[in-house]
Write an enzyme that holds these catalytic residues in place. Structure first.
Site, PDB file in Angstrom:
ATOM      1  N   ASP A   1      18.941  51.137  24.985  1.00 22.74           N
ATOM      2  CA  ASP A   1      19.523  50.972  23.970  1.00 22.74           C
ATOM      3  C   ASP A   1      19.816  51.652  23.655  1.00 22.74           C
ATOM      4  O   ASP A   1      19.540  52.810  22.752  1.00 22.74           O
ATOM      5  CB  ASP A   1      18.844  49.921  23.279  1.00 22.74           C
ATOM      6  CG  ASP A   1      18.706  49.218  22.104  1.00 22.74           C
ATOM      7  OD1 ASP A   1      19.797  48.331  22.207  1.00 22.74           O
ATOM      8  OD2 ASP A   1      18.405  49.404  21.139  1.00 22.74           O
TER       9      ASP A   1
ATOM     10  N   THR B   1      25.580  48.371  20.281  1.00 20.72           N
ATOM     11  CA  THR B   1      25.550  49.756  20.241  1.00 20.72           C
ATOM     12  C   THR B   1      26.147  50.313  20.662  1.00 20.72           C
ATOM     13  O   THR B   1      26.780  51.853  20.137  1.00 20.72           O
ATOM     14  CB  THR B   1      24.051  49.933  19.745  1.00 20.72           C
ATOM     15  OG1 THR B   1      23.552  49.709  20.776  1.00 20.72           O
ATOM     16  CG2 THR B   1      23.045  49.246  18.163  1.00 20.72           C
ATOM     17  N   THR B   2      26.317  50.716  22.027  1.00 21.80           N
ATOM     18  CA  THR B   2      26.658  51.597  22.423  1.00 21.80           C
ATOM     19  C   THR B   2      28.248  51.398  22.043  1.00 21.80           C
ATOM     20  O   THR B   2      28.959  53.076  22.405  1.00 21.80           O
ATOM     21  CB  THR B   2      26.110  51.478  24.020  1.00 21.80           C
ATOM     22  OG1 THR B   2      24.437  51.174  24.440  1.00 21.80           O
ATOM     23  CG2 THR B   2      26.399  52.282  24.686  1.00 21.80           C
TER      24      THR B   2
ATOM     25  N   ASP C   1      17.853  41.627  20.612  1.00 23.44           N
ATOM     26  CA  ASP C   1      18.863  41.806  20.635  1.00 23.44           C
ATOM     27  C   ASP C   1      20.022  40.815  21.084  1.00 23.44           C
ATOM     28  O   ASP C   1      20.603  40.226  20.336  1.00 23.44           O
ATOM     29  CB  ASP C   1      19.798  42.887  21.417  1.00 23.44           C
ATOM     30  CG  ASP C   1      19.421  44.210  21.182  1.00 23.44           C
ATOM     31  OD1 ASP C   1      18.981  44.691  20.185  1.00 23.44           O
ATOM     32  OD2 ASP C   1      20.179  45.656  22.263  1.00 23.44           O
TER      33      ASP C   1
END
Ligand code: ADP
Ligand code: MG
Length: 555
Positions: free
Chosen positions: A66, A99-100, A391
């Site tokens: 994550d 997010t990545t 998520d």
């Protein structure tokens, strides 16, 4: 300087150790720091992304895929790098996922900006161009996205599965995706305008180690992972009146603190009698309220335990505050704070059942609230499972409330990039180059998805571009076969909102870094630019030291 003084700004007096880096050096310094951070999470992107093992200074281990978790745990103390971490945090707060992607795109925007700076294009023009491109890109995402029927369970399951792919949750993704969709639907209400509102407040996630992830379950009500305080208490009560108490069933602290000097044994006895009396009164107040069960957030005295057991009351002590709060929803109860004035109307009503194989109370009541009980063999497994599930819950909730999805596997990025290049033709001046650079940066997503899957990233991009030129808007990468497919039909779908947010966060971060032309540091500042491909300035001393320490073993 005189101008600064006129504007009423303080004159900057720098200390002996202070360092100052300006203009291109400042930009280079910042860009390489930001890119190093972005690069550190890139290898986790997508279903074939790898995990990171993070060890903190206390030796605690986190294994995760994550993005935001990696960056938060990395212990970065470089200010520029921290700005990139903030991108991830904003993305996590606003969208719950992606997010990545946001961080990787920010890094790529800066890489492309660096090329433009080298061509002597002024940062202001780049910033303006990135801003224009980002606005346009958001519009295009809106245009490309497909509307979702909030009752379309198949599609919602696909959204959940896409989010879980490559995460700890993946092995049981069909089962878990169904639980997630059911959970979201249980806490969704329709508002007056026919819109869908998802209130995740009514959804609690509980974790338990020792059993397989496939045995995770969705329960209506709450679970409390505690034992009864006394062996002689009932462990199950159906049709119970339940008290939620946030004060201890003990002698008041004020009384125990007072020092008593005892001169003869009868005085001691008196004192003990008084304490016993106080405990008795508290237990009586509970009995009088009609409670069959007490969930107490604080301690319960041994004597009180004994009396409560005698009265046949099930009592639990030191329940988590969050559990008590959630129980107020499940039981439609109010928290009792003062046992000397209990209003029986504050009690809730429901069933308390003891799990046979696990030491859990299952509490169901008249109110709202569902619990997703996640199971896994060990703490590491459960923790990563929980991150993945959180998520997925967010993105399914968003899909239900926002009602729009886009095709994943790089499809949306390639399509938006294609449209941005058309748009760039109409942009004048140097900004045009920045818009084009922005389009190129978006294509990082399919390139990295391919790279992480061991595929040739250039071939992949060429194929994808060709498909989009032919009008196939949803052509994306099947990372397992390496083929270009309609990813929407293949079930790789993501909420449009998360993509829009990722574009905004990435652009803001890149522009923030580009705007800086002067770094004044109170301490030593390393001006080693670092070779990005070798992992950036991670090993550089001084200002970058913290980053080097945190990421040392990972890159
Ligand atoms: P992020 O933190 O950005 O969500 P992830 O590691 O979750 O990063 O990867 C998300 C990317 O992986 C998205 O671009 C998504 O479309 C892609 N993806 C997810 N599942 C698949 C799949 N089965 N095939 C191809 N791409 C996928
Ligand atoms: Mg994701």
């Amino acid at each position: 300087m005189s101008q600064r003084m006129q504007q009423g700004q303080p004159m900057i007096v720098m200390g002996e150790d202070a360092q100052r880096v300006q203009d291109r050096d400042a930009q280079d310094y910042n860009i390489s720091a930001a890119r190093a951070v972005a690069k550190s999470v890139r290898s986790t992107l997508g279903p074939k992304g790898m995990d990171k093992m993070l060890v903190d200074s206390m030796g605690n281990v986190t294994i995760t895929n994550d993005g935001v978790t990696i960056l938060k745990e990395m212990d970065i103390d470089n200010p520029t790098a921290e700005m990139i971490v903030e991108v991830a945090e904003t993305q996590e707060d606003e969208a719950g996922d992606g997010t990545t992607t946001a961080v990787s795109v920010a890094g790529e925007l800066l890489k492309n900006a660096e090329d433009l700076l080298e061509q002597d294009i002024h940062p202001t023009a780049i910033i303006k161009g990135f801003h224009l491109a980002s606005e346009q890109a958001r519009k295009e995402v809106g245009d490309i996205s497909d509307d979702v029927d909030p009752d379309d369970e198949d599609l919602l399951r696909s959204v959940a599965e896409t989010s879980m792919t490559g995460k700890g949750a993946e092995l049981n993704k069909e089962h878990l995706a169904q639980l997630i969709v059911d959970a979201v639907q249980k806490v969704t209400v329709e508002d007056e305008e026919g819109g869908h509102v998802v209130d995740l407040e009514f959804l609690n996630i509980e974790t338990q180690t020792g059993r397989a992830a496939g045995e995770s379950d969705l329960l209506s009500g709450a679970v409390v992972s505690k034992d009864p305080v006394h062996d002689n208490m009932p462990s199950e009560v159906e049709d119970a009146d339940i008290m939620l108490l946030d004060s201890p069933i003990e002698v008041d602290e004020a009384d125990t603190d007072t020092e008593v000097s005892v001169t003869d044994p009868s005085q001691l006895q008196q004192f003990l009698d008084r304490e016993e009396e106080e405990i008795k009164e508290k237990v009586e107040a509970i009995v009088d309220s009609g409670a069959d069960v007490v969930f107490c957030q604080k301690g319960i005295d041994d004597l009180a335990q004994h009396y409560l057991a005698k009265e046949g009351i099930l009592a639990v002590r030191r329940a988590k505050k969050s559990d008590i709060e959630f129980l107020t929803e499940v039981l439609e109860a109010n928290v009792v704070s003062d046992l000397s004035s209990v209003d029986p109307a504050d009690l809730g009503h429901g069933d308390v059942v003891r799990g046979e194989e696990d030491d859990l109370f299952y509490v169901s009541g008249d109110g709202h609230g569902v619990t997703l009980l996640l199971r896994g063999s060990t703490d590491h497994v459960v923790d990563e499972l929980k991150r993945g599930i959180e998520d997925a819950l967010e993105v399914v909730a968003q899909t239900v409330s926002d009602g729009r999805v886009v095709a994943g596997g790089g499809a949306i990025e390639v399509e938006v990039a294609r449209r941005l290049r058309d748009y760039a033709d109409g942009v004048s001046g140097r900004e045009q180059l920045a818009v084009e650079a922005y389009a190129d940066a978006l294509e990082l997503v399919p390139r990295v998805l391919a790279e992480n899957a061991g595929l040739d990233s250039i071939d992949t991009l060429v194929d994808l571009r060709a498909a989009h030129e032919d009008g196939d808007q949803r052509a994306g990468l099947n990372v397992f076969s390496g083929d270009v497919v309609d990813t929407h039909d293949a079930g790789v779908v993501e909420p449009a909102h998360a993509k829009e947010q990722a574009l905004t966060s990435a652009t803001e971060a890149a522009n923030l870094v580009l705007k800086i032309d002067d770094i004044i540091s109170a301490g030593e500042l390393s001006t080693d630019k670092g070779d990005d491909e070798a992992g950036g300035p991670g090993g550089a001393p001084g200002g970058m030291g913290g980053m080097g320490g945190g990421m040392g073993g990972m890159m």
